[in-house]
Scaffold this motif. Structure first.
Motif, PDB file in Angstrom:
ATOM      1  N   LEU A 175      44.132  37.152  32.315  1.00 24.87           N
ATOM      2  CA  LEU A 175      45.328  36.999  31.942  1.00 24.87           C
ATOM      3  C   LEU A 175      46.033  35.838  31.943  1.00 24.87           C
ATOM      4  CD1 LEU A 175      46.090  40.112  34.453  1.00 24.87           C
ATOM      5  CD2 LEU A 175      45.235  40.171  32.220  1.00 24.87           C
ATOM      6  N   HIS A 176      46.904  35.651  30.672  1.00 27.42           N
ATOM      7  CA  HIS A 176      47.412  34.432  30.707  1.00 27.42           C
ATOM      8  C   HIS A 176      48.638  34.161  31.366  1.00 27.42           C
ATOM      9  CE1 HIS A 176      48.297  30.596  28.904  1.00 27.42           C
ATOM     10  NE2 HIS A 176      47.931  30.355  27.717  1.00 27.42           N
ATOM     11  N   PHE A 177      48.707  33.620  32.487  1.00 25.65           N
ATOM     12  CA  PHE A 177      49.849  33.687  33.436  1.00 25.65           C
ATOM     13  C   PHE A 177      50.344  32.114  33.413  1.00 25.65           C
ATOM     14  CE2 PHE A 177      49.248  37.357  36.156  1.00 25.65           C
ATOM     15  CZ  PHE A 177      49.197  38.343  35.201  1.00 25.65           C
ATOM     16  N   GLY A 178      50.188  31.139  32.568  1.00 25.25           N
ATOM     17  CA  GLY A 178      50.397  29.741  32.333  1.00 25.25           C
ATOM     18  C   GLY A 178      51.087  29.226  31.186  1.00 25.25           C
ATOM     19  N   HIS A 179      51.441  28.038  31.207  1.00 22.46           N
ATOM     20  CA  HIS A 179      51.851  27.194  30.049  1.00 22.46           C
ATOM     21  C   HIS A 179      53.251  27.680  29.554  1.00 22.46           C
ATOM     22  CE1 HIS A 179      47.265  26.381  29.568  1.00 22.46           C
ATOM     23  NE2 HIS A 179      47.935  25.842  30.654  1.00 22.46           N
ATOM     24  N   ASN A 180      54.084  28.385  30.519  1.00 26.90           N
ATOM     25  CA  ASN A 180      55.458  28.830  30.028  1.00 26.90           C
ATOM     26  C   ASN A 180      55.260  29.994  29.057  1.00 26.90           C
ATOM     27  OD1 ASN A 180      56.742  25.598  30.269  1.00 26.90           O
ATOM     28  ND2 ASN A 180      56.861  27.288  31.860  1.00 26.90           N
ATOM     29  N   TYR A 181      54.077  30.543  28.839  1.00 30.17           N
ATOM     30  CA  TYR A 181      54.218  31.862  28.008  1.00 30.17           C
ATOM     31  C   TYR A 181      55.056  32.786  28.614  1.00 30.17           C
ATOM     32  CZ  TYR A 181      50.552  30.003  24.736  1.00 30.17           C
ATOM     33  OH  TYR A 181      49.958  29.451  23.649  1.00 30.17           O
ATOM     34  N   LEU A 182      55.132  34.218  28.105  1.00 34.37           N
ATOM     35  CA  LEU A 182      56.253  34.848  28.783  1.00 34.37           C
ATOM     36  C   LEU A 182      55.794  35.125  30.340  1.00 34.37           C
ATOM     37  CD1 LEU A 182      58.557  36.995  28.424  1.00 34.37           C
ATOM     38  CD2 LEU A 182      56.767  38.665  27.698  1.00 34.37           C
TER      39      LEU A 182
END
Length: 418
Positions: free
Chosen positions: A166-173
């Motif tokens: 789950l991409h919870f990084g890099h200021n994605y949503l």
């Protein structure tokens, strides 16, 4: 610090999944699915890392919804993509490896030029890289996005993936909700860090409900994003603690940086401004030449450059395993991560340069990877992402103007990461 160093090349478990070792190929931009569907080229790309000795490879940025795309050609987790995804996972399993799908929603990192709709974040925002307006997500839309993550995870299970990231990084949503700079909401999703962490916790919970114990669930979280007044360690440690207490994740992969501005904070090392300028048209070309280094930021590279921040998370995790990322290029680096209490290491640019680096390190502990952190691989995302030092992959550096990848050339930096 642990007293016994695990053998990084011995079999281990990640949640319900058996991995042949503790080396993970990190999610990196691929540029091998121009129609948003799996290709033989994409299969060969990931198969090379398993043949090269990685225990698990990660398919970079599979969108949970069409409006969640951050760049052209990304795979949408859908029934249409399912047959190709199954071919991909079958190919990896035939090589004895495991495979993870990175699930994400770009949020304010998305571009209307790509998705056709205005991007959204926790609050109104102007993306300085694209100079596009981002609207605030409405309260009633939040459960819909959470459900999109759940349904994307279901596709991953049906396709035979061993894990989702789950991409919870890099200021994605999801990550933007964690930032006090970007999240100025007054409802239960804004304010203190417990409220700002609510969105990612609910996504993790929904995904775990959907997949059960069929596959592993990983989250990639920014320890800090390099933006003044935004995500920093004191808050991200608390978010990690809350996620750990929920026990919906099998592992956390710790990262840094933003995909909005100062993107080199994630990568470190050389800033290939001239190479970026060469692949864009005027007036962007002149703008990149004059201001590219200022916008991208300049941060020196050093080995294990995320370790100083990442070690702060080790004593916090009671149930969730940790994955160390950033500047890992030798057996000494891997052993350092194991000694510090990390369960896995993730390698990106080093494996892009040498897919067989894990095998070579396993056979000879004195081997050091050949990646020189020139970061010229970054501009190759305009076509097929590759190491420019590899003479066999020079073809397909740039996409033709008729390709959907050409859209990205109007932007200061490709939104996909390496």
């Amino acid at each position: 610090m642990t007293t016994t160093i695990p053998d990084p090349f011995a079999p281990t478990t990640l949640g319900p999944v058996q991995l042949r070792n503790r080396i993970i190929k990190a999610a990196t931009s691929e540029g091998r699915s121009p129609e948003g569907l799996v290709t033989d080229d994409l299969i060969d790309f990931h198969r090379s890392y398993i043949r090269g000795g990685a225990g698990m490879t990660t398919v970079a940025y599979c969108c949970v919804s069409p409006e969640g795309a951050s760049a052209p050609g990304q795979i949408l987790m859908s029934q249409q993509a399912l047959p190709g995804l199954r071919q991909l996972t079958d190919a990896i399993h035939a090589e004895g490896g495991a495979i993870s799908a990175q699930l994400g929603h770009a949020g304010m990192v998305a571009s209307k030029k790509i998705t056709g709709v205005t991007s959204m974040g926790p609050s109104k925002f102007i993306n300085p890289s694209s100079m596009e307006y981002c609207r605030a997500i409405r309260r009633e839309e939040i459960p819909l996005v959470i459900e999109q993550f759940g349904q994307a995870a279901r596709i991953a299970v049906d396709a035979g993936f061993d894990a989702v990231e789950l991409h919870f990084g890099h200021n994605y949503l999801p990550s933007s909700f964690l930032s006090p700079l970007l999240n100025r909401r007054k409802d239960e999703y804004g304010g203190n860090i417990e409220n700002r962490s609510r969105f990612v916790r609910e996504i993790a919970q929904r995904v775990r409900e959907e997949v059960g114990d069929k596959i592993a669930v990983i989250a990639k979280i920014s320890m800090d994003d390099g933006l003044p007044g935004s995500i920093w360690l004191n808050d991200s440690i608390r978010t990690a603690q809350l996620l750990d207490e929920d026990r919906n994740l099998d592992a956390l992969e710790l990262t840094q940086g933003s995909s909005i501005i100062r993107q080199m904070y994630l990568f470190r090392g050389d800033v290939p401004v001239a190479d970026f300028a060469a692949v864009v048209k005027e007036p962007m070309k002149t703008g990149v030449r004059l201001f590219g280094k200022l916008a991208l930021g300049s941060f020196p590279y050093r080995d294990l450059y995320m370790l100083e921040a990442a070690r702060q998370f080790v004593p916090v995790m009671k149930h969730t395993k940790l994955i160390l990322l950033g500047g890992i290029n030798s057996r000494e680096h891997i052993d350092t991560g194991m000694r510090e209490g990390f369960d896995f290491v993730a390698m990106g640019r080093g494996l892009l340069r040498e897919p067989d680096l894990p095998n070579r390190i396993r056979e000879d502990a004195t081997v050091t990877g050949r990646c020189i952190h020139c970061n010229k691989c970054m501009y190759t995302v305009y076509g097929r992402t590759h190491c420019v030092m590899d003479p066999d992959s020079h073809h397909g550096v740039l996409a033709p103007e008729s390709s959907p990848y050409a859209v990205d050339r109007t932007r200061l930096l490709p939104l996909a990461k390496v």
